[in-house]
Design an enzyme around this catalytic site. Structure first.
Site, PDB file in Angstrom:
ATOM      1  N   ASP A  94      34.506  46.949  35.402  1.00  0.00           N
ATOM      2  CA  ASP A  94      33.575  47.982  36.195  1.00  0.00           C
ATOM      3  C   ASP A  94      32.639  47.227  37.158  1.00  0.00           C
ATOM      4  OD1 ASP A  94      32.925  50.648  37.176  1.00  0.00           O
ATOM      5  OD2 ASP A  94      31.655  50.986  35.336  1.00  0.00           O
ATOM      6  N   ASN A 138      41.604  57.678  37.898  1.00  0.00           N
ATOM      7  CA  ASN A 138      41.238  57.127  39.265  1.00  0.00           C
ATOM      8  C   ASN A 138      41.849  57.969  40.410  1.00  0.00           C
ATOM      9  OD1 ASN A 138      40.806  53.628  38.195  1.00  0.00           O
ATOM     10  ND2 ASN A 138      39.527  55.264  38.450  1.00  0.00           N
TER      11      ASN A 138
HETATM   12  C1  FPP Z   1      35.798  49.736  38.769  1.00  0.00           C
HETATM   13  O1  FPP Z   1      34.946  49.501  39.709  1.00  0.00           O
HETATM   14  C2  FPP Z   1      37.118  49.181  39.043  1.00  0.00           C
HETATM   15  C3  FPP Z   1      38.064  49.865  39.214  1.00  0.00           C
HETATM   16  C4  FPP Z   1      38.429  51.410  39.177  1.00  0.00           C
HETATM   17  C5  FPP Z   1      39.478  49.065  39.856  1.00  0.00           C
HETATM   18  C6  FPP Z   1      39.628  47.699  39.306  1.00  0.00           C
HETATM   19  C7  FPP Z   1      40.523  47.055  39.801  1.00  0.00           C
HETATM   20  C8  FPP Z   1      40.669  45.893  40.238  1.00  0.00           C
HETATM   21  C9  FPP Z   1      39.465  44.864  39.796  1.00  0.00           C
HETATM   22  C10 FPP Z   1      41.686  45.372  40.928  1.00  0.00           C
HETATM   23  C11 FPP Z   1      43.033  45.013  40.158  1.00  0.00           C
HETATM   24  C12 FPP Z   1      44.215  45.088  40.839  1.00  0.00           C
HETATM   25  C13 FPP Z   1      45.121  44.339  40.308  1.00  0.00           C
HETATM   26  C14 FPP Z   1      46.325  44.106  41.337  1.00  0.00           C
HETATM   27  C15 FPP Z   1      45.492  43.999  39.007  1.00  0.00           C
HETATM   28  P1  FPP Z   1      34.113  50.665  40.502  1.00  0.00           P
HETATM   29  O2  FPP Z   1      34.950  50.936  41.618  1.00  0.00           O
HETATM   30  O3  FPP Z   1      33.966  51.865  39.554  1.00  0.00           O
HETATM   31  O4  FPP Z   1      32.628  49.912  40.696  1.00  0.00           O
HETATM   32  P2  FPP Z   1      31.199  50.819  40.740  1.00  0.00           P
HETATM   33  O5  FPP Z   1      31.303  51.573  39.426  1.00  0.00           O
HETATM   34  O6  FPP Z   1      30.235  49.797  41.214  1.00  0.00           O
HETATM   35  O7  FPP Z   1      31.418  52.029  41.805  1.00  0.00           O
END
Ligand code: FPP
Length: 250
Positions: A23, A71
């Site tokens: 996250d 998501n």
């Molecule tokens: C949460 O951060 C992250 C995600 C929903 C996606 C995580 C995905 C990756 C790291 C890419 C993985 C891809 C592959 C190909 C394995 P957030 O967007 O909720 O962050 P925030 O809480 O700061 O808004």
């Protein structure tokens, strides 16, 4: 590994299986006045570094929550960005991960993803199928509740009588049945919740929550999480044997 190994967690100083909720990508990007996609891209780079660092420290399975069943509720632009990021990540990193001895497994409901994405996953799994250094289980379109439901449905489809549907029968049909249950569950980004990741499998996991945003999660943070894990007193519902308690207090 026997099915019992899969049900009972493992008492050791190094976790066999580490599960991670990655996250904080969005906030990491915002801090840099960049779009959220920039953070997800940096998140992929961090993941490739992390899988090697965990493997170097003896971890056998790293499972990561890349895209949850929930998501889909994000804006269309972000959802399609995350889908296309998978294709970019596979073309950018698959050869390296294969060379680094990483076995890639995808877990989750593949029925809703595009053919192109499914083919990319299949390519990643096939190309790394014989690797043994570490398994990277990428949870994509995955939810812990979905996993329990699909395992229950498979019990029924397999013709099991109700009295034969027990913990083992379900565990054997879970999406991560190929791996031991997570010993250590890490969530970056400051929130302290499971968010429907590996609900069943994390029954006895140790939890580490860190404010570090996922793209910044590097070797120092990995070592801190593993050090915290090594200090935990894992009893798995049992009482602590007196001789262990005395040795521990010495
Ligand atoms: C949460 O951060 C992250 C995600 C929903 C996606 C995580 C995905 C990756 C790291 C890419 C993985 C891809 C592959 C190909 C394995 P957030 O967007 O909720 O962050 P925030 O809480 O700061 O808004």
């Amino acid at each position: 590994m026997s099915p019992r190994d899969n049900i009972l967690p493992h008492a050791a100083l190094v976790p066999r299986h580490v599960a991670v909720v990655m996250d904080g990508n969005g906030r990491w990007a915002r801090q840099r006045f960049m779009p959220r996609f920039f953070g997800h891209k940096a998140g992929v780079d961090a993941l490739v570094r992390a899988v090697n660092a965990f493997a170097d420290r003896g971890v056998q399975v790293l499972s990561v929550f890349a895209f949850s069943s929930e998501n889909w509720k994000r804006p269309d632009e972000e959802v399609s960005g995350l889908m296309s990021l998978v294709l970019v990540a596979v073309s950018k990193y698959l050869t390296k991960l294969a060379r680094d001895g990483v076995r890639i497994r995808i877990v989750g409901d593949r029925s809703a993803v595009s053919d192109k994405l499914r083919q990319a996953w299949e390519q990643a799994e096939a190309m790394t199928a014989n690797n043994t250094r570490i398994t990277l289980a990428v949870a994509f379109n995955y939810g812990g509740r979905w996993d329990v439901v699909q395992a229950a449905r498979r019990c029924v489809a397999d013709g099991l009588e109700p009295e034969r549907i027990d913990e083992r029968a379900l565990s054997e049909r879970m999406a991560l049945a190929f791996a031991p249950d997570p010993d250590l569950f890490i969530r970056t980004g400051g929130e302290m919740r499971i968010s429907n990741f590996l609900l069943w499998q994390s029954a006895y996991a140790e939890f580490v929550f860190t404010d570090c945003l996922w793209p910044d999660f590097g070797e120092r943070e990995i070592d801190a999480a593993l050090a915290a894990f090594a200090q935990r007193d894992r009893r798995f519902g049992a009482i602590r044997p007196p001789e262990v308690a005395m040795a521990g207090s010495a």
